[in-house]
Design an enzyme around this catalytic site. Structure first.
Site, mmCIF file in Angstrom:
data_model
loop_
_atom_site.group_PDB
_atom_site.id
_atom_site.type_symbol
_atom_site.label_atom_id
_atom_site.label_comp_id
_atom_site.label_asym_id
_atom_site.label_seq_id
_atom_site.Cartn_x
_atom_site.Cartn_y
_atom_site.Cartn_z
ATOM 1 N N LYS A 5 0.826 -1.210 0.000
ATOM 2 C CA LYS A 5 0.000 0.000 0.000
ATOM 3 C C LYS A 5 0.860 1.260 0.000
ATOM 4 O O LYS A 5 0.558 2.225 -0.720
ATOM 5 C CB LYS A 5 -0.924 -0.009 1.221
ATOM 6 C CG LYS A 5 -1.766 1.263 1.393
ATOM 7 C CD LYS A 5 -2.689 1.503 0.208
ATOM 8 C CE LYS A 5 -3.409 2.848 0.278
ATOM 9 N NZ LYS A 5 -4.403 2.932 1.361
ATOM 10 N N LYS A 57 0.522 11.973 5.419
ATOM 11 C CA LYS A 57 0.837 10.885 6.357
ATOM 12 C C LYS A 57 1.294 9.637 5.604
ATOM 13 O O LYS A 57 2.306 9.018 5.964
ATOM 14 C CB LYS A 57 -0.401 10.574 7.211
ATOM 15 C CG LYS A 57 -0.235 9.436 8.215
ATOM 16 C CD LYS A 57 -0.705 8.087 7.688
ATOM 17 C CE LYS A 57 -2.194 8.071 7.430
ATOM 18 N NZ LYS A 57 -2.659 6.710 7.012
#
Length: 292
Positions: free
Chosen positions: A168, A236
């Site tokens: 991811k 993030k």
């Protein structure tokens, strides 16, 4: 089977909705936003009342949360109240080191943890075509595949715990770096004075096309920065990818530059806007807008 779902935001909300529609099981939900809980209960879910109640009453739990810190806090509460044999899928984008540690801590309580981040964005979460990648015991993945398929179009077992989070982060690093360079390229075209609609048509039908570029065109160049993927969350994710590269000794040459631009955009107050608001940094510096 009793299923719990924690985190009903932009991604978790639609995934939970499709889960409720796609399984003939009771789904308990929990979120700090009462409106998000009400939306899901109106569709057939049951409000858990508390995270502790959800943890103690569920056999399978899904969590979809903004940051590793949120995941750790919720996992600790689940560990304190869930029964041995509970299976926990973390749909969040997380750091591989964090999910490996959580896997070990929860295993000591008899709870099976799998990292299961998703990719495809809100639109694909809405229509249940989102891609789900899973790290953890393959037998557990296979046993729950029908449930996973209720809210995702593709399910890939990547490997052991942590491997899905690596996949991811690499995926998001690529799309976010592509998005940043797309913003820069569009400003070059604007500054050079060519017809941006023709430039966009060329790129969309040529070799420069990408998901990141299409995001810049669909949101940034329309002047609409309503968050599809908020800049704060994108920052993030890319930060986690940069940290992962450093952890494994990979020279950080491209992603840190994109991260620096995103940091500038956040410093300018765009953190709550869509991640394509990085375009506004170029617009501010150049004193001209990039619009179709």
């Amino acid at each position: 089977m009793r299923i719990g779902f924690v985190g009903l935001g932009n991604m978790g909300g639609p995934m939970c909705r499709n889960l409720v529609k796609g399984v003939n099981q009771e789904v308990m939900v929990h979120d700090l936003n009462p409106a998000a809980v009400a939306a899901r209960t109106a569709e057939g879910a049951k409000a858990a009342g508390s995270l502790a109640a959800l943890a103690g009453g569920s056999e399978v739990i899904f969590i979809s949360l903004p940051t590793p810190r949120h995941v750790e806090a919720v996992a600790a509460e689940i560990a304190a109240h869930a029964r041995p044999g509970t299976v926990l899928f973390d749909l969040s984008t997380n750091a591989p080191a964090v999910v490996k540690r959580l896997h070990e801590e929860l295993a000591a309580k008899g709870i099976t943890f799998l990292d299961a981040p998703v990719t495809g964005g809100v639109a694909r979460a809405e229509d249940a075509s989102i891609v789900l990648m899973v790290g953890g015991e393959e037998a557990v993945f296979d046993r729950h595949r029908a449930i996973l398929a209720s809210f995702s179009g593709t399910q890939v077992h990547v490997g052991p715990v942590g491997s899905a989070s690596v996949a991811k982060l690499v995926n998001n690093m690529l799309v976010l770096c592509n998005m940043v360079v797309a913003a820069e390229g569009m400003m070059v075209g604007r500054a050079a004075g060519i017809d941006l609609s023709k430039l966009v048509a060329i790129i969309q039908n040529g070799s420069g096309d990408s998901v990141g570029f299409r995001g810049i065109v669909a949101r940034g160049m329309q002047g609409g920065f309503k968050p599809n993927f908020a800049l704060d969350l994108a920052y993030k994710d890319l930060g986690l990818a940069v940290e992962l590269a450093a952890e494994h000794g990979v020279p950080g040459l491209m992603a840190p530059q994109a991260l620096a631009l995103m940091r500038m955009a956040r410093g300018m107050g765009y953190g709550g806007l869509d991640s394509t608001s990085v375009l506004k940094v170029y617009e501010t510096l150049m004193g001209q807008e990039v619009r179709l």
